[in-house]
Design a protein around this motif. Sequence first.
Motif, PDB file in Angstrom:
ATOM      1  N   ARG A 104      -5.895  -4.201  -3.620  1.00 54.74           N
ATOM      2  CA  ARG A 104      -5.194  -4.441  -4.930  1.00 54.74           C
ATOM      3  C   ARG A 104      -4.237  -3.201  -5.077  1.00 54.74           C
ATOM      4  O   ARG A 104      -3.053  -3.150  -5.299  1.00 54.74           O
ATOM      5  CB  ARG A 104      -5.852  -4.719  -6.232  1.00 54.74           C
ATOM      6  CG  ARG A 104      -5.961  -6.250  -6.491  1.00 54.74           C
ATOM      7  CD  ARG A 104      -6.456  -6.570  -7.878  1.00 54.74           C
ATOM      8  NE  ARG A 104      -7.164  -7.516  -7.804  1.00 54.74           N
ATOM      9  CZ  ARG A 104      -8.473  -7.361  -8.426  1.00 54.74           C
ATOM     10  NH1 ARG A 104      -8.739  -6.291  -9.163  1.00 54.74           N
ATOM     11  NH2 ARG A 104      -9.237  -8.287  -8.397  1.00 54.74           N
ATOM     12  N   HIS A 108       0.267  -2.585  -4.549  1.00 56.02           N
ATOM     13  CA  HIS A 108       0.843  -2.540  -5.908  1.00 56.02           C
ATOM     14  C   HIS A 108       2.049  -2.743  -6.186  1.00 56.02           C
ATOM     15  O   HIS A 108       2.574  -3.168  -7.343  1.00 56.02           O
ATOM     16  CB  HIS A 108       0.287  -1.179  -6.357  1.00 56.02           C
ATOM     17  CG  HIS A 108       1.260  -0.185  -5.576  1.00 56.02           C
ATOM     18  ND1 HIS A 108       2.512   0.398  -5.944  1.00 56.02           N
ATOM     19  CD2 HIS A 108       0.963   0.858  -4.556  1.00 56.02           C
ATOM     20  CE1 HIS A 108       3.003   1.161  -5.023  1.00 56.02           C
ATOM     21  NE2 HIS A 108       2.130   1.444  -4.188  1.00 56.02           N
ATOM     22  N   THR A 109       3.052  -2.947  -4.952  1.00 60.47           N
ATOM     23  CA  THR A 109       4.330  -3.312  -5.364  1.00 60.47           C
ATOM     24  C   THR A 109       4.744  -4.751  -5.376  1.00 60.47           C
ATOM     25  O   THR A 109       5.841  -5.160  -5.639  1.00 60.47           O
ATOM     26  CB  THR A 109       5.414  -2.638  -4.150  1.00 60.47           C
ATOM     27  OG1 THR A 109       4.664  -3.217  -3.063  1.00 60.47           O
ATOM     28  CG2 THR A 109       5.157  -1.359  -4.164  1.00 60.47           C
ATOM     29  N   ARG A 110       3.463  -5.329  -5.253  1.00 57.91           N
ATOM     30  CA  ARG A 110       3.695  -7.083  -5.057  1.00 57.91           C
ATOM     31  C   ARG A 110       3.397  -7.662  -6.429  1.00 57.91           C
ATOM     32  O   ARG A 110       2.629  -7.108  -7.271  1.00 57.91           O
ATOM     33  CB  ARG A 110       3.029  -7.776  -3.967  1.00 57.91           C
ATOM     34  CG  ARG A 110       3.088  -6.756  -2.639  1.00 57.91           C
ATOM     35  CD  ARG A 110       2.691  -7.557  -1.611  1.00 57.91           C
ATOM     36  NE  ARG A 110       3.499  -8.520  -1.079  1.00 57.91           N
ATOM     37  CZ  ARG A 110       4.480  -8.369  -0.390  1.00 57.91           C
ATOM     38  NH1 ARG A 110       4.860  -7.153   0.081  1.00 57.91           N
ATOM     39  NH2 ARG A 110       5.212  -9.297  -0.044  1.00 57.91           N
ATOM     40  N   ARG A 111       3.929  -9.016  -6.575  1.00 58.11           N
ATOM     41  CA  ARG A 111       3.836  -9.630  -7.756  1.00 58.11           C
ATOM     42  C   ARG A 111       2.294 -10.037  -7.953  1.00 58.11           C
ATOM     43  O   ARG A 111       1.622 -10.587  -6.684  1.00 58.11           O
ATOM     44  CB  ARG A 111       4.716 -10.663  -7.820  1.00 58.11           C
ATOM     45  CG  ARG A 111       6.007 -10.396  -8.606  1.00 58.11           C
ATOM     46  CD  ARG A 111       6.873 -11.248  -8.964  1.00 58.11           C
ATOM     47  NE  ARG A 111       6.142 -12.723  -9.278  1.00 58.11           N
ATOM     48  CZ  ARG A 111       6.261 -13.588  -8.607  1.00 58.11           C
ATOM     49  NH1 ARG A 111       6.838 -13.669  -7.482  1.00 58.11           N
ATOM     50  NH2 ARG A 111       5.537 -14.814  -8.935  1.00 58.11           N
ATOM     51  N   ASP A 112       1.570 -10.070  -8.839  1.00 59.57           N
ATOM     52  CA  ASP A 112       0.382 -10.326  -9.088  1.00 59.57           C
ATOM     53  C   ASP A 112      -0.106 -11.728  -8.331  1.00 59.57           C
ATOM     54  O   ASP A 112      -1.038 -11.534  -7.514  1.00 59.57           O
ATOM     55  CB  ASP A 112      -0.094 -10.748 -10.603  1.00 59.57           C
ATOM     56  CG  ASP A 112      -0.517  -9.446 -11.212  1.00 59.57           C
ATOM     57  OD1 ASP A 112      -0.372  -8.234 -10.471  1.00 59.57           O
ATOM     58  OD2 ASP A 112      -0.702  -9.476 -12.458  1.00 59.57           O
ATOM     59  N   GLU A 113       0.455 -12.955  -8.361  1.00 58.02           N
ATOM     60  CA  GLU A 113      -0.143 -14.180  -8.182  1.00 58.02           C
ATOM     61  C   GLU A 113       0.145 -13.946  -6.392  1.00 58.02           C
ATOM     62  O   GLU A 113      -1.117 -14.230  -5.762  1.00 58.02           O
ATOM     63  CB  GLU A 113       0.656 -15.300  -8.797  1.00 58.02           C
ATOM     64  CG  GLU A 113       0.053 -16.440  -8.600  1.00 58.02           C
ATOM     65  CD  GLU A 113       0.925 -17.552  -9.373  1.00 58.02           C
ATOM     66  OE1 GLU A 113       1.175 -18.568  -8.833  1.00 58.02           O
ATOM     67  OE2 GLU A 113       1.295 -17.230 -10.688  1.00 58.02           O
ATOM     68  N   ALA A 114       1.148 -13.703  -5.958  1.00 58.43           N
ATOM     69  CA  ALA A 114       1.520 -13.656  -4.588  1.00 58.43           C
ATOM     70  C   ALA A 114       0.358 -12.612  -3.826  1.00 58.43           C
ATOM     71  O   ALA A 114      -0.080 -12.780  -2.907  1.00 58.43           O
ATOM     72  CB  ALA A 114       2.868 -12.940  -4.330  1.00 58.43           C
ATOM     73  N   ARG A 115       0.279 -11.558  -4.628  1.00 57.42           N
ATOM     74  CA  ARG A 115      -0.725 -10.445  -4.166  1.00 57.42           C
ATOM     75  C   ARG A 115      -1.842 -11.235  -3.910  1.00 57.42           C
ATOM     76  O   ARG A 115      -2.629 -10.757  -2.904  1.00 57.42           O
ATOM     77  CB  ARG A 115      -0.689  -9.483  -5.072  1.00 57.42           C
ATOM     78  CG  ARG A 115      -1.350  -8.238  -4.904  1.00 57.42           C
ATOM     79  CD  ARG A 115      -1.447  -6.969  -5.841  1.00 57.42           C
ATOM     80  NE  ARG A 115      -2.205  -7.483  -6.902  1.00 57.42           N
ATOM     81  CZ  ARG A 115      -2.331  -6.716  -7.909  1.00 57.42           C
ATOM     82  NH1 ARG A 115      -1.826  -5.387  -8.154  1.00 57.42           N
ATOM     83  NH2 ARG A 115      -2.973  -7.031  -8.918  1.00 57.42           N
TER      84      ARG A 115
END
Length: 261
Positions: A104, A108-115
């Motif tokens: 995670r 850190h630069t990606r959106r929560d769900e997609a991440r």
Amino acid sequence: MLEISNLEVVYDDVVVVLRGISLQVPDGKIVALLGPNGAGKTTTVRAICGLLDLHDAEATKGAITFDGADLLTLRPEEVVAQGVVQVMEGRRIFIDLTVEENLRAGAHTRRDEARQQEIDALMERFPVLGERRHQLAGYLSGGEQQMLAIGRALLVKPSLLILDEPSLGLAPRIVGEVAQVIREVKERGVSVLLIEQNAALALELADYGYVMENGKIVLDGDPTELADNQDFQEFYLGIGAEGRRSYADVKLYRRKKRWLS
Ligand SMILES: Nc1ncnc2c1ncn2[C@@H]1O[C@H](COP(=O)(O)OP(=O)(O)OP(=O)(O)O)[C@@H](O)[C@H]1O
Ligand SMILES: [Mg+2]
């Protein structure tokens, strides 16, 4: 494509460590950079990744471009934004975080769900990580830590992944597993610059290889060419080696032998 041309790097304004090196990593290829301790491999990585400043170093000549972008003028995070991501020597993972938390943090630069979806997909592809998702990273074996570091880098979706001695300190069986991960990275279309001292591993994986010594490229070729090169065999693959110290020494020795005969 990554292109380094005639790069010279100096530490502390005085120590010249790279003396005009040129190399290329074409898209979708694995390119190996080999060489003994102190040759300048990690310095090359620092130059690519915008990390020279941090180490009181400076590029005094030459250029580095990635798909045309001038990397020498970019800050580290801007280099990452260009798709060039490195896994540092000694795999810098967070030992007090779990495997999943490490991933995670890397994404850190990606959106929560997609991440979370991407992390789940990664764990499925690398079951070693999936099975240990709630375990503290500090308790992973060296090979598992290396896979975690590579996995974390992949979450940034690089076009070029730079691995600085991924096999360092790993047991032979684990090296095989890391090699498999590197093959999969290539299959995803990611190019790889593989820094290695393990010449056999590098030749097995790479499409092309460069040998660096004392801040210079002393030899380059495709793996079969390198493996057939007698100097390379003697020094790097340990075939017929007689305790000589460097590739240059081997060449000198062979030249002497020719003169004497
Ligand atoms: N921060 C620094 N300041 C001064 N000299 C440095 C610095 N970092 C590295 N060097 C010198 O630059 C040379 C190349 O070091 P570098 O770490 O690039 O080699 P390397 O090929 O990665 O070696 P290794 O296989 O041991 O990792 C060495 O002589 C080293 O002592
Ligand atoms: Mg190094």
